[in-house]
Each structure stands twice: as structure tokens, then as C-alpha cells.
Write an enzyme that holds these catalytic residues in place. Structure first.
Site, mmCIF file in Angstrom:
data_model
loop_
_atom_site.group_PDB
_atom_site.id
_atom_site.type_symbol
_atom_site.label_atom_id
_atom_site.label_comp_id
_atom_site.label_asym_id
_atom_site.label_seq_id
_atom_site.Cartn_x
_atom_site.Cartn_y
_atom_site.Cartn_z
ATOM 1 N N ASN A 241 0.793 -1.215 0.000
ATOM 2 C CA ASN A 241 0.000 0.000 0.000
ATOM 3 C C ASN A 241 0.823 1.263 0.000
ATOM 4 O O ASN A 241 1.956 1.299 0.418
ATOM 5 C CB ASN A 241 -0.984 -0.014 1.169
ATOM 6 C CG ASN A 241 -0.378 0.456 2.446
ATOM 7 O OD1 ASN A 241 0.196 1.525 2.505
ATOM 8 N ND2 ASN A 241 -0.479 -0.346 3.485
ATOM 9 N N CYS A 242 0.238 2.263 -0.535
ATOM 10 C CA CYS A 242 0.749 3.606 -0.430
ATOM 11 C C CYS A 242 -0.440 4.467 -0.074
ATOM 12 O O CYS A 242 -1.026 5.093 -0.922
ATOM 13 C CB CYS A 242 1.279 4.099 -1.755
ATOM 14 S SG CYS A 242 2.479 3.035 -2.496
ATOM 15 N N VAL A 243 -0.810 4.445 1.183
ATOM 16 C CA VAL A 243 -1.710 5.486 1.649
ATOM 17 C C VAL A 243 -0.822 6.711 1.610
ATOM 18 O O VAL A 243 0.314 6.609 1.190
ATOM 19 C CB VAL A 243 -2.151 5.200 3.094
ATOM 20 C CG1 VAL A 243 -3.306 6.090 3.467
ATOM 21 C CG2 VAL A 243 -2.495 3.754 3.238
#
Lengths: 428, 76, 350
Positions: A241-243
Site C-alpha cells: 500500500n501507499c496510503v
């Protein structure tokens, strides 16, 4: 469970024709690594580079950071369930190229990647300005949909870390750390008077670029699960993920989870550290209710006196965090929460999207909207203009001369909610 | 945003998934929705079923606007 | 004298040495000299700055003629163009405190220069200006003058020179409510474990984040007849026209957009998409109406279930957007909706 981490201190990275560590210098076989990654036919192009602490280098847009390692005893090498067959993590001996990191670079869908500055003002705000970074810039072939694109880059980063980690196989480590915690019964018998403490690690599991994997299982699909702390320290958990870059937990941060390390340090002294509960953050209210109930149930089942809860992301997960807090406190389990704040660029706004009177012990890891100004880089790895679309950047953030402004939002690991970095907020 | 618009005396209904937040921040009329990435939709349904679901939800929201309330109300 | 920074000073009739309660009705005046506390204050500036004049106004006059007083005061300040504005200290004097606060706020808002004052923590003027001004905490009576002036002068020097302001404890000001990001010695996880140990031992500990308190608004009256009502659609789900013409940020939005949808039946792809950085955009990009259901509202309009869909659709991104900005957007959008005669609003959030 007993895990030995052999740290080989890395003092530089060079590109060359073999992969080895000699007197602390990691040499990476550039063409070998590229060939290895291009075994995935969906990868068109790979560019390898090195960024060292203090160099006037900016890396943007960054997707993930991974620590290169090799397993030399017990278990399987690599990331079981992802790049290797399923196997138990957390036992035996793992050698770590300590001080080195693989940094994956490349546009995925635009706005969820981040920036790392290796020098100056920008370097203060990211822990990854202190590591020797091997950057892997990946371009995929045309016609790849975003979900697949993310997966390709995720796996390529892990493979690169695995490839480089091999260099540490036959090297005598500079330091060996031992992590050992037995069964709940053994530890409680050993330390009958110490308070029993759990760590609840919330993970973003909300779809594209917002997922976390445990042994290769997408945590979106799980009920909260109990892990031995060693498993996470031994690469069982990876980031998909790349929040916003500031508070996503990169794979490196899972491998070196600072809450686990700091709780471990008190194990047998002040506390009885009993394990980790991995709690997914869902996009539905029912999901949030289910996970918070289940997390608290596990804590009760294990007889916990206290739980440290760390969040990942902000906005709707604030609500998960406070639900877990409320339900724990109601059950007589003391909590300490770790979260960052969305207090606005001027810092004058309320810090959280939700509120609970039970949240009396909260560690703040900084305001995601705090604006920093960084000077022009001598060299940009990746694409400098990405700052205009990153979460935390804006159109016009990049000046003609290369100076730019961004919110901490865009800086990898700046407001890490596992408390990996040294930022906080104070009332002024 | 919800509250500030309501301050002008215009009834407003908040269609939100995480209704706990909605309630904490002080929305008065709340219609719970499906999921964060698709509040008023459900991609797992057949197109005609999804349409029907969406229409039902929006109708509930409109009816909420036409309902007098004295405290925070979830229209479920 | 040119390189000294310029301070303009405000006092009431008492500290302006005109008189006590009997003179509280005097009109504002300006003197190109230092009066009362301004003298002591300037001596603490270590010759780095000077007081170029003193404004004096009666407390009763100010509070009874707020507009006239403020306009007089602002005219003088604009003409004299000081680098910094200082008022008081007002200690626990209510009317004096309110005057200092109102003027400080107006100066900060209109002139954008730093403002400094001093008050006792319970002064009724405090809340008006605590965000805008640096309010040095003083005792409740004028006996605290000798302690207050050096702190006021010290922070004035720092502000004038653009130096970093220390914590409220170090500088002696009353916290403004600003959450300031700082780099500290210990990492967050270690601070959490230390806080945990204190909590477990029953020792005192201090949270780093007091929980926010949200105020509430009374529910607005219901729409009487939907079939005659104009309904507006708003979203915080970041649905924007292709190309995002107004450059609405993907997170931590600084603005909102409005788009004419009077000629449309739906917010269909690829004319619209989401710029929101906080959720998986795939489903919204397939059918943007899943986030902002304009299509359904238009159907209800055709069927006559509602009177009309408002010509404009309003949008921003919610993720990481500060409450203060959300309040600002709501206030601005609400004003437009009110003026457009909108009867009800659907706001969708992701």
C-alpha cells in the site's frame, strides 16, 4: 520462538558486476539484478541507482522501502507466501544488510507515492534519509491495469531485496540480536507479576494501493490474527500500500517495527509482551465493528492488561482506532494509542476525524499537513514533477529553480504511526 | 461541511459509510452507505440491481430531508 | 534609527495616564510618543526596536462604539505602518481586555503583521484573539506589569526578526491552539511504551493529543414538499470533471469546485473521475455516480418526485482535509446554496 538477527553494518553501496559485502561496502551486480527483475515479462524497463545519506539527491515518487536480508538457518529465504513457498517466519537466523534499503520508484496511479530527500531540511523528516538506498525504478509494459501494476512493482521490490540480501549469506555479522518469547503460559509462569501487554497493529486494507499482506494473504480478507512478534520482524508482513506516504507502513518498517522492538526491550523487565494482533481497517462500518470487537475479544482471551494500538492512515481509520480504544477501556484493558494528526497547514484545526473520551493516552506522530520547504536537489532519481500530483503536494509546489514545498503527507515515513520516526505535535 | 451548510437553515443529509464519524462530527440526518470507495453503488451487483439499490438509497436520503427530526437520526 | 523595527502601542485611558473610571468614555486618540507601559516596554527591546506612537482609548467608549473606535485605530495603524502591534497588558480588566483583543484580531486579519498582548488567563477578551495574537500570560492585576513587559518585549523582538518562537512554557504566552510539528529526541514508539509503563504503574502521564470536541448544530426544518424542492448535490469524494480544471488536491484539500450539471443526466465516465487520494479509485472512475449519484437525482427530477436538481454540483476531497478547511468550505458553499434558493442538500462522503 527464537529468532537471531545478524546485522551486517553497511557503510556504502556501489554498483558493480557482482553482489557482495566487503568491509561494510555492499556491491550490487547491476545487470544481474536487472535481468532477475525482467524475468517478469510485464516489466519493460528497470533503472538502478544509489542514494547515500548526505548526498543532494531526491527520490520521487517512492512506492515502498524494503530491507535486504537473507535467511541462513531455519525457515525459508525470501518472503514466505509471496516470493517463496509458505513457511514459518520468526525462527532461526536471518542476516540483515543493516543500513541498506531497497527503494522502489515509479508512478503507479499517481498520487499515493512519496518523496525521500537524502540531505538538508527534507532529510530531517524521513527516516530513510539515514539508509543507503538502492533505488529500483520500474517501468511496466503498456496496457497494464493499476491493480496489476501495483502488484508488479510490489513483487519486484521484494525480489530485489532478496537478490541483494544474498550478499550477506557468508558474512560474519557485526552484531547479533536475539528475540525470544515462549508460549503465553511459559512467559506468564516466568513473569507472574508483570503486566501482560499486547500490540494491536492496524493495517490499511482498503483496495488498490491500500493493502497489507501477511504471509502473502491479503489482510482485507482476514479476521484479526495473532502473530508472534518475531514473525513480523522476520518478513511475514509486507506492504502493498501507499496510503499517504507519511504514515503508510513500508515493508522495511514492518521488518523493523519499532513498537515491537521497543516492547521487546521491556519484556521480562517491566512487562510481559505477549504478541501482536493484526487488525485490518475496512471500508465498511460493519467491518469496523467486527474488527474492533474481535480485537478486543482476542485481548481478553489472552488476559491482556494493556494494549498499544497503532493506526495506519488517517480519516476513516481514526474511527477504527477509537472503537478499539473504547471497547478495550470498557473491558478494563488500558490502551496507549499512536496516531498522527490532520490539523491543517496552519496547525489550527482539530487533529482527528473522530473523538472518544476514553482516549486518554495518545502519542502524536505529527501533523500530516505540516508544510516544509526543501531546496533544489543536485540529482533527482525518478520524476521531480510528480510532486504536483502526490497527496501532500500541489500544482505549483515545485518552483522553477527546483525548490519545492510539500506537506509531510508526501514524505515517506515522516509521521509514521508505528512511531518509527521522531516527529510529534505540541500545543503552541 | 455538513454542519456549516445546515447553519444556513438548509436541511442536509449526509450519505456516509462510516456513520460513527458522521455522528461524532455532528451530522443530523445520516443515511448509511455501502463502502468507502463506492458509497452509493455496489460493483458486485448486476447493473440493474445496482441501479435499484442506488435509487432506493437516494430516495431514502430525499425522504430524510422531508422528515422533521429533533436529534441525530440514522435513516436505515 | 532606521534599522530598528517599529512598534505601535495601544493602552486604555488608565494606562494612558488620562484618568480612571471617570475618563473611561474618552474617544480614541493617537500620540506620537511613548505613554505609560510603552515606555517600560521599549526599554526592554534592547534598542532593537522602538515604539513610534501610542493609541489611547477609553474602555467604555471602545466597547460602546466598537466600529468607530476600530476604524479610527485601523486608520492610524495603516498610516503609521508599524512592523508589529502591541496592546496592553490588560491583566484581568474585562473591557480593556476586550478592546485589546478586538484590535489585535483586526490588525492581524487586515494587516497581517504580528500582534502581541498580555492578559490574565480568565480575561474575557482572550478567546477573541488567542489564535491571532501572542497573548503573554499575566497575573490578574497591574502588579504583574514588571513581569509581563519583559516577556512581551522578548517575544516582540523574536517576531519582528522572524525568529522561531519557542513553546508556550518557554515564552510565557497562552497556547494559541496550534498543533505544531516538531522533531523530538525519542521516537514515537518509545514514547508510547514509556507512556504505557507510566499508565500501568499508576504514575502521572500526559497525552500528546487531547481529544477534539465537536460542536453541534440544531437540525434544520424538513422540506415540506419534495416535489417543489430544489436539491443540491455535494460530495467530499473528489469527483471532478476530467482534467481536474480547478486542481483540487488529492488530499488535504485547500479548495472546492462547482460545476454546472444542468445539461447532464449523469456524472458519467470519462467526463468525470475522482481525484481523491484516500480510497481505491477504480469503482468511482468506472461510474462516478457511485460516489455522487447525479443520475438518480435527475431521474427523480424527471419523475417529479423532486422539483429540481440544483444547476451546480459541489465537490472537494475529504481525505486529510483539516476540519478548519471543511468548515470554511461548508460556510462558502452553504452561502451559495442559500442564495441559489436550494431547499435541501445531499452530501456524500467516501
Amino acid at each position: 520462538m527464537k529468532l537471531e538477527i545478524g546485522r551486517i553494518f553497511i557503510k556504502d553501496i556501489q554498483l558493480g558486476s557482482e553482489t557482495s559485502v566487503k568491509s561494510g561496502v555492499l556491491t550490487v551486480d547491476e545487470s544481474g539484478l536487472i535481468a532477475k527483475l525482467k524475468e517478469d515479462e510485464r516489466i519493460k524497463d528497470v533503472k538502478i541507482d544509489v542514494a547515500r545519506p548526505g548526498e543532494k539527491v531526491r527520490i520521487i515518487p517512492v512506492k515502498d522501502v524494503i530491507e535486504p536480508r537473507v535467511k541462513i538457518e531455519g525457515g525459508l529465504n525470501g518472503f514466505p507466501g509471496v516470493t517463496a513457498k509458505p513457511a514459518q517466519c520468526g525462527e532461526g537466523r536471518t542476516q540483515v544488510l543493516y543500513g541498506a534499503a531497497v527503494v522502489t520508484v515509479g508512478d503507479i496511479v499517481g498520487f499515493q507515492e512519496g518523496v525521500i530527500d537524502m540531505w538538508g531540511e527534507g532529510a530531517k523528516w524521513t527516516p530513510f534519509s539515514q539508509t543507503y538506498n538502492l533505488t529500483v525504478d520500474i517501468n511496466v509494459i503498456d496496457g497494464i491495469d493499476p491493480h496489476t501494476h501495483e502488484e508488479i512493482v510490489r513483487i519486484a521490490g521484494l525480489r530485489a531485496a532478496e537478490f541483494i540480501g544474498q550478499a550477506g549469506k557468508d558474512v560474519t555479522p557485526d552484531e547479533v540480536l536475539t528475540f525470544e518469547i515462549g508460549s503465553v503460559f511459559e512467559e506468564t509462569a516466568k513473569y507472574p507479576n508483570l503486566p501482560k501487554v499486547l500490540y494491536a497493529e492496524m493495517m490499511i486494507t482498503q483496495g488498490l494501493l491500500h493493502d497489507t499482506y501477511i504471509y502473502g494473504v491479503n489482510a482485507q480478507t482476514i479476521l484479526p490474527a495473532v502473530l508472534h512478534p518475531n514473525e513480523e520482524l522476520d518478513s511475514a508482513v509486507i506492504s502493498g500500500n501507499c496510503v499517504a506516504a507519511c504514515d503508510k507502513i513500508t515493508t522495511y518498517q514492518h521488518q523493523n517495527n519499532s513498537v515491537i522492538l521497543d516492547l521487546y526491550a521491556e519484556h521480562g523487565k517491566e512487562i510481559n509482551f505477549m504478541g501482536c494482533i493484526m487488525a485490518p481497517e475496512h471500508t465498511t462500518l460493519a467491518g469496523k465493528f467486527r474488527v474492533s470487537d474481535y480485537t478486543v475479544k482476542l485481548a481478553k482471551l489472552l488476559g491482556a492488561d494493556a494494549v498499544v494500538v497503532s493506526e495506519e492512515g488517517y480519516g476513516n481509520p481514526d474511527s477504527d482506532l477509537l472503537m478499539i480504544c473504547k471497547k478495550c477501556e470498557k473491558a478494563g484493558i488500558k490502551t496507549v494509542l499512536i496516531t498522527d494528526e490532520c490539523a491543517g497547514r496552519d496547525g489550527m484545526s482539530q487533529p482527528l476525524a473522530d473523538t472518544a473520551v476514553e482516549a486518554v493516552a495518545v502519542v502524536s506522530t505529527g501533523n500530516v499537513s505540516h508544510v516544509i520547504t526543501v531546496e533544489p536537489a543536485e540529482k533527482v532519481i525518478g520524476k521531480a514533477e510528480s510532486i504536483a500530483v502526490l497527496a501532500g503536494g500541489w500544482d505549483g509546489a515545485l518552483a522553477e529553480d527546483g525548490t519545492f514545498q510539500c506537506e509531510l503527507n508526501a514524505v515517506i515515513g515522516s509521521t509514521s504511526e508505528i512511531g518509527f520516526h521522531n516527529v510529534t505535535c505540541r500545543l503552541y | 461541511m455538513v454542519k456549516e451548510i445546515e447553519r444556513y437553515g438548509i436541511p442536509i443529509v449526509h450519505m456516509a459509510t462510516i456513520t460513527t464519524i458522521s455522528q461524532s462530527v455532528g451530522a443530523n440526518r445520516i443515511v448509511p452507505t455501502v463502502a468507502i470507495p463506492h458509497p452509493v453503488g455496489n460493483p458486485t451487483l448486476k447493473p440493474e440491481d445496482e441501479k435499484a439499490l442506488r435509487k432506493e438509497m437516494v430516495k431514502r436520503a430525499l425522504d430524510a430531508l422531508a422528515t422533521d427530526i429533533t436529534e441525530t437520526t440514522h435513516f436505515e | 534609527m532606521s534599522d530598528k523595527f517599529k512598534v505601535l502601542y495601544y493602552v486604555n485611558q488608565f494606562f494612558g495616564q488620562i484618568g480612571g473610571e471617570d475618563k473611561a468614555g474618552i474617544e480614541p486618540e493617537f500620540r506620537k510618543e511613548k505613554v505609560g507601559p510603552a515606555i517600560g516596554f521599549e526599554s526592554k527591546l534592547k534598542s532593537e526596536g522602538e515604539v513610534i506612537g501610542t493609541l489611547i482609548c477609553g474602555d467604555n467608549y471602545f466597547n460602546e462604539h466598537k466600529e468607530e473606535s476600530l476604524s479610527f485605530v485601523m486608520d492610524v495603524i495603516k498610516k503609521e505602518a508599524p512592523d508589529i502591534f502591541v496592546a496592553g497588558p490588560a491583566f484581568n480588566a474585562g473591557r480593556y481586555g476586550v478592546a485589546c483583543a478586538e484590535i489585535c484580531k483586526a490588525v492581524a486579519d487586515e494587516m497581517g503583521i504580528p500582534v502581541v498582548t498580555g492578559m490574565y488567563i480568565e480575561n474575557p477578551g482572550l478567546d477573541t484573539c488567542r489564535k491571532e495574537a501572542y497573548v503573554i500570560e499575566t497575573s490578574d492585576s497591574a502588579g504583574g506589569m514588571r513581569k509581563a513587559l519583559p516577556s512581551m518585549a522578548k517575544i516582540t523582538c523574536k517576531l519582528a526578526k522572524g525568529l522561531e518562537i519557542g513553546s508556550p512554557e518557554e515564552e510565557g504566552f497562552i497556547a494559541r491552539g496550534m498543533r505544531k510539528s516538531l522533531i523530538v529526541e525519542k521516537r514515537g514508539s518509545l514514547r508510547a511504551v514509556e507512556m504505557l509503563l507510566k499508565r500501568l504503574k499508576g504514575e502521572e502521564f500526559e497525552t500528546e493529543m487531547p481529544m477534539p470536541v465537536f460542536n453541534i448544530v440544531e437540525p434544520a426544518a424538513a422540506i415540506k414538499d419534495l416535489s417543489k424542492a430544489t436539491i443540491a448535490l455535494c460530495t467530499s469524494g473528489g469527483i471532478v470533471p476530467a482534467g481536474n480544471p480547478d486542481h483540487i488536491q488529492s488530499a488535504s484539500a485547500q479548495k472546492w469546485g462547482k460545476y454546472d450539471v444542468s445539461g447532464r443526466d449523469a456524472l458519467n465516465a470519462p467526463d468525470f473521475y475522482t481525484t481523491h487520494g484516500g480510497y481505491d479509485p477504480v469503482y468511482a472512475n468506472e461510474i462516478p455516480d457511485r460516489v455522487a449519484p447525479l443520475d438518480i437525482l435527475k431521474e427523480f427530477e424527471k419523475e417529479g418526485y423532486i422539483g429540481k436538481v440544483n444547476n451546480y454540483f459541489y465537490t472537494t476531497t475529504g481525505t486529510g482535509t483539516s476540519v478548519a478547511n471543511a468548515v470554511k468550505f461548508g460556510t462558502e458553499i452553504g452561502k451559495e446554496l442559500k442564495e441559489a434558493g436550494v431547499d435541501g442538500v445531499i452530501l456524500t462522503s467516501t
